[in-house]
Scaffold this active site. Structure first.
Site, PDB file in Angstrom:
ATOM      1  N   TYR A  24       0.832  -1.198   0.000  1.00  0.00           N
ATOM      2  CA  TYR A  24       0.000   0.000   0.000  1.00  0.00           C
ATOM      3  C   TYR A  24       0.874   1.258   0.000  1.00  0.00           C
ATOM      4  O   TYR A  24       0.621   2.208  -0.750  1.00  0.00           O
ATOM      5  CB  TYR A  24      -0.943   0.014   1.199  1.00  0.00           C
ATOM      6  CG  TYR A  24      -1.822   1.238   1.243  1.00  0.00           C
ATOM      7  CD1 TYR A  24      -2.895   1.368   0.356  1.00  0.00           C
ATOM      8  CD2 TYR A  24      -1.579   2.273   2.139  1.00  0.00           C
ATOM      9  CE1 TYR A  24      -3.700   2.510   0.370  1.00  0.00           C
ATOM     10  CE2 TYR A  24      -2.381   3.410   2.163  1.00  0.00           C
ATOM     11  CZ  TYR A  24      -3.422   3.521   1.287  1.00  0.00           C
ATOM     12  OH  TYR A  24      -4.218   4.647   1.296  1.00  0.00           O
ATOM     13  N   SER A 106      -2.580  13.505   8.435  1.00  0.00           N
ATOM     14  CA  SER A 106      -3.493  13.238   7.327  1.00  0.00           C
ATOM     15  C   SER A 106      -4.950  13.236   7.783  1.00  0.00           C
ATOM     16  O   SER A 106      -5.258  12.857   8.925  1.00  0.00           O
ATOM     17  CB  SER A 106      -3.155  11.880   6.705  1.00  0.00           C
ATOM     18  OG  SER A 106      -4.150  11.468   5.792  1.00  0.00           O
ATOM     19  N   GLN A 127      -3.675  18.220   7.184  1.00  0.00           N
ATOM     20  CA  GLN A 127      -4.002  18.062   5.760  1.00  0.00           C
ATOM     21  C   GLN A 127      -5.477  17.718   5.601  1.00  0.00           C
ATOM     22  O   GLN A 127      -6.036  16.939   6.369  1.00  0.00           O
ATOM     23  CB  GLN A 127      -3.141  16.951   5.156  1.00  0.00           C
ATOM     24  CG  GLN A 127      -3.461  16.619   3.707  1.00  0.00           C
ATOM     25  CD  GLN A 127      -4.477  15.486   3.573  1.00  0.00           C
ATOM     26  OE1 GLN A 127      -4.663  14.696   4.493  1.00  0.00           O
ATOM     27  NE2 GLN A 127      -5.139  15.411   2.435  1.00  0.00           N
ATOM     28  N   TYR A 129      -8.760  17.098   2.493  1.00  0.00           N
ATOM     29  CA  TYR A 129      -9.224  16.955   1.116  1.00  0.00           C
ATOM     30  C   TYR A 129     -10.518  17.738   0.934  1.00  0.00           C
ATOM     31  O   TYR A 129     -11.223  18.041   1.897  1.00  0.00           O
ATOM     32  CB  TYR A 129      -9.543  15.491   0.796  1.00  0.00           C
ATOM     33  CG  TYR A 129      -8.381  14.539   0.837  1.00  0.00           C
ATOM     34  CD1 TYR A 129      -7.463  14.470  -0.210  1.00  0.00           C
ATOM     35  CD2 TYR A 129      -8.213  13.664   1.914  1.00  0.00           C
ATOM     36  CE1 TYR A 129      -6.401  13.579  -0.181  1.00  0.00           C
ATOM     37  CE2 TYR A 129      -7.160  12.765   1.953  1.00  0.00           C
ATOM     38  CZ  TYR A 129      -6.267  12.725   0.903  1.00  0.00           C
ATOM     39  OH  TYR A 129      -5.218  11.847   0.941  1.00  0.00           O
ATOM     40  N   THR A 155      -5.078  19.164  -0.043  1.00  0.00           N
ATOM     41  CA  THR A 155      -4.715  18.271  -1.149  1.00  0.00           C
ATOM     42  C   THR A 155      -5.799  18.327  -2.219  1.00  0.00           C
ATOM     43  O   THR A 155      -6.955  18.014  -1.959  1.00  0.00           O
ATOM     44  CB  THR A 155      -4.535  16.831  -0.651  1.00  0.00           C
ATOM     45  OG1 THR A 155      -3.490  16.815   0.330  1.00  0.00           O
ATOM     46  CG2 THR A 155      -4.161  15.899  -1.791  1.00  0.00           C
ATOM     47  N   ARG A 164      -4.907   1.795  -8.311  1.00  0.00           N
ATOM     48  CA  ARG A 164      -3.746   1.198  -7.637  1.00  0.00           C
ATOM     49  C   ARG A 164      -3.917  -0.321  -7.620  1.00  0.00           C
ATOM     50  O   ARG A 164      -4.522  -0.898  -6.715  1.00  0.00           O
ATOM     51  CB  ARG A 164      -3.617   1.775  -6.231  1.00  0.00           C
ATOM     52  CG  ARG A 164      -3.476   3.297  -6.249  1.00  0.00           C
ATOM     53  CD  ARG A 164      -3.556   3.918  -4.874  1.00  0.00           C
ATOM     54  NE  ARG A 164      -3.674   5.372  -4.972  1.00  0.00           N
ATOM     55  CZ  ARG A 164      -3.919   6.171  -3.941  1.00  0.00           C
ATOM     56  NH1 ARG A 164      -4.054   5.656  -2.718  1.00  0.00           N
ATOM     57  NH2 ARG A 164      -4.014   7.478  -4.116  1.00  0.00           N
ATOM     58  N   LYS A 251      -1.691  21.481  -2.118  1.00  0.00           N
ATOM     59  CA  LYS A 251      -0.835  20.336  -2.435  1.00  0.00           C
ATOM     60  C   LYS A 251      -1.377  19.594  -3.658  1.00  0.00           C
ATOM     61  O   LYS A 251      -2.556  19.243  -3.707  1.00  0.00           O
ATOM     62  CB  LYS A 251      -0.771  19.373  -1.243  1.00  0.00           C
ATOM     63  CG  LYS A 251       0.132  18.159  -1.454  1.00  0.00           C
ATOM     64  CD  LYS A 251       0.183  17.293  -0.198  1.00  0.00           C
ATOM     65  CE  LYS A 251       1.149  16.137  -0.354  1.00  0.00           C
ATOM     66  NZ  LYS A 251       0.685  15.138  -1.348  1.00  0.00           N
ATOM     67  N   HIS A 275       1.553  13.227  -6.067  1.00  0.00           N
ATOM     68  CA  HIS A 275       1.011  12.279  -5.084  1.00  0.00           C
ATOM     69  C   HIS A 275       1.870  11.008  -5.014  1.00  0.00           C
ATOM     70  O   HIS A 275       1.367   9.902  -4.807  1.00  0.00           O
ATOM     71  CB  HIS A 275      -0.442  11.917  -5.407  1.00  0.00           C
ATOM     72  CG  HIS A 275      -1.304  11.753  -4.197  1.00  0.00           C
ATOM     73  ND1 HIS A 275      -2.146  12.738  -3.736  1.00  0.00           N
ATOM     74  CD2 HIS A 275      -1.464  10.727  -3.327  1.00  0.00           C
ATOM     75  CE1 HIS A 275      -2.793  12.321  -2.667  1.00  0.00           C
ATOM     76  NE2 HIS A 275      -2.387  11.095  -2.388  1.00  0.00           N
ATOM     77  N   ARG A 278       0.886   8.055  -7.236  1.00  0.00           N
ATOM     78  CA  ARG A 278      -0.249   7.236  -6.814  1.00  0.00           C
ATOM     79  C   ARG A 278      -1.569   7.665  -7.457  1.00  0.00           C
ATOM     80  O   ARG A 278      -2.607   7.077  -7.166  1.00  0.00           O
ATOM     81  CB  ARG A 278      -0.385   7.284  -5.289  1.00  0.00           C
ATOM     82  CG  ARG A 278       0.790   6.643  -4.572  1.00  0.00           C
ATOM     83  CD  ARG A 278       0.772   6.918  -3.077  1.00  0.00           C
ATOM     84  NE  ARG A 278      -0.368   6.332  -2.398  1.00  0.00           N
ATOM     85  CZ  ARG A 278      -0.447   5.054  -2.011  1.00  0.00           C
ATOM     86  NH1 ARG A 278       0.541   4.220  -2.295  1.00  0.00           N
ATOM     87  NH2 ARG A 278      -1.505   4.611  -1.367  1.00  0.00           N
TER      88      ARG A 278
END
Length: 379
Positions: A24, A106, A127, A129, A155, A164, A251, A275, A278
């Protein structure tokens, strides 16, 4: 295992972690070409060696966003860090605190804001989103502000999760994922005892606080997929800019035009990033994208960069390409998984040592002296 270089931590982490966790953090999107280019392109940047420059006095200290850094590094926000060591976000934050650099928590951390912030003396970064659930966003911002977080890192390069494929093969997702993860944990007893048993609760701490009930790993992928918002635009960030009174970083910038938009928006800084490879495979590596962005906006806001940084030489290269400081992601998680807080502290010490060697041999007495002139082939 003997650790003598920053890159040794990856092999140590692979031995200790269940495969679903190692892959991961180690993997990227699609065929992982950008993931590889991030490392290879940065390593290919040649430095300009200088001699007889009287390098008896040298400093790694710098100032970014009005904050003092002991070295031009911050720890990046990495989801699920608490699965890599017992209460991993707390251990990583303490390591950053001990070495005089910022730690960024995060949104999808295991440990919530209220657990991590009191564990350190240095103000934490947070951080976030853009999510469909605006109530969660406001709740997280209020809690971050109440906890004394000084800097918001927003972000913006994840309106939808990247493809992924390693996750389906490793057991992070896909058929029988829970059973496969359980078996992997049992065959990695050190991790199972230290983190699997004594590192609980294993949930998304910030989200669980908001929802009022645990949000475990089995909900992780589904929650992300349903809450990321592909309709986001600059106007969606305006209320956050108005709400958050401290420095705000955007970001996920990889294009000079987007960097100029960040200046117009009123951001205090940007993070040049893909990222870690990713998200969209096939885009430029950060090392390739950074110079044009620096040429466009250097001096108008702070420029941080991540993706591909594995040692102290890479830090010097990124700064020479135009960054004011860098973020470490995978590199610190490997060290955390292998040796906990002490591993992260040792990693930072090794990187600082490598920076000093590189600066001594390129004639840079300070971080400000690391410029394009430090690169071979530049006028």
């Amino acid at each position: 295992m003997i650790i003598s270089a920053p890159t040794d931590y990856r092999a140590a982490a692979r031995r200790r972690l269940p495969p679903f966790l190692f892959h991961y953090i180690d993997g990227g999107a699609f065929a992982e070409r950008t993931l590889r280019r991030n490392v290879e392109d940065l390593a290919d940047i040649a430095l300009r060696q200088r001699i007889l420059r009287n390098m008896s006095e040298l400093s790694l200290e710098t100032e970014v966003l009005g904050q003092h850094f002991a070295m031009p590094v911050a720890l990046a926000p990495v989801g699920l860090t608490g699965m890599y060591a017992r209460r991993g976000e707390v251990q990583a934050a303490r390591a950053a605190d001990a070495r005089g650099i910022p730690f960024t928590l995060s949104t999808v951390s295991v440990c919530p804001i209220e657990e991590v912030a009191p564990a350190i003396t240095r103000p934490m970064w947070f951080q976030l989103y853009v999510l469909k659930d605006r109530g969660f966003m406001q709740n997280a911002l209020e809690r971050a502000r109440a906890a004394g977080c000084t800097t918001l890192m927003f972000t913006v390069d994840m309106p939808t999760p990247g493809a992924r494929y390693r996750d389906a093969h490793s057991g992070m997702s896909g058929p029988y994922a829970a059973l496969r993860r359980y078996w992997q944990a049992m065959t990695h007893p050190v991790w199972a005892w230290n983190v699997g048993l004594w590192g609980r609760p294993h949930d998304l701490g910030n989200i669980s606080v908001y929802r009022g009930h645990p949000t475990g790993l089995e909900d992780y992928i589904g929650w992300l997929a349903t809450n990321f918002d592909p309709s986001i635009s600059w106007k969606d960030l305006e209320w956050i800019r108005a709400f958050w009174k401290g420095p705000m970083l955007i970001k996920g910038i990889l294009d000079a035009e987007d960097a100029r938009d960040a200046v117009s928006f009123g951001a205090d800084g940007i993070v040049v990033s893909n990222h870690g490879g990713r998200q969209l495979d096939g885009v430029l590596s950060t090392a390739r994208a950074l110079p044009a962005i620096a040429d466009a906006v250097k001096g108008e806001l702070a420029i941080l960069a991540d993706s591909g940084i594995r040692n102290g030489l890479d830090i010097v290269r990124m700064i020479a390409l135009g960054a004011d400081a860098v973020l470490l992601g995978r590199a610190f998680v490997y060290a955390l998984a292998a040796r906990g807080q002490q591993g992260v502290e040792k990693l930072l010490d090794l990187m600082a040592y490598e920076m000093r060697v590189a600066m001594t041999l390129t004639g840079a007495r300070s971080v400000a002296d690391i410029t394009r002139q430090s690169l071979a082939g530049m006028p």
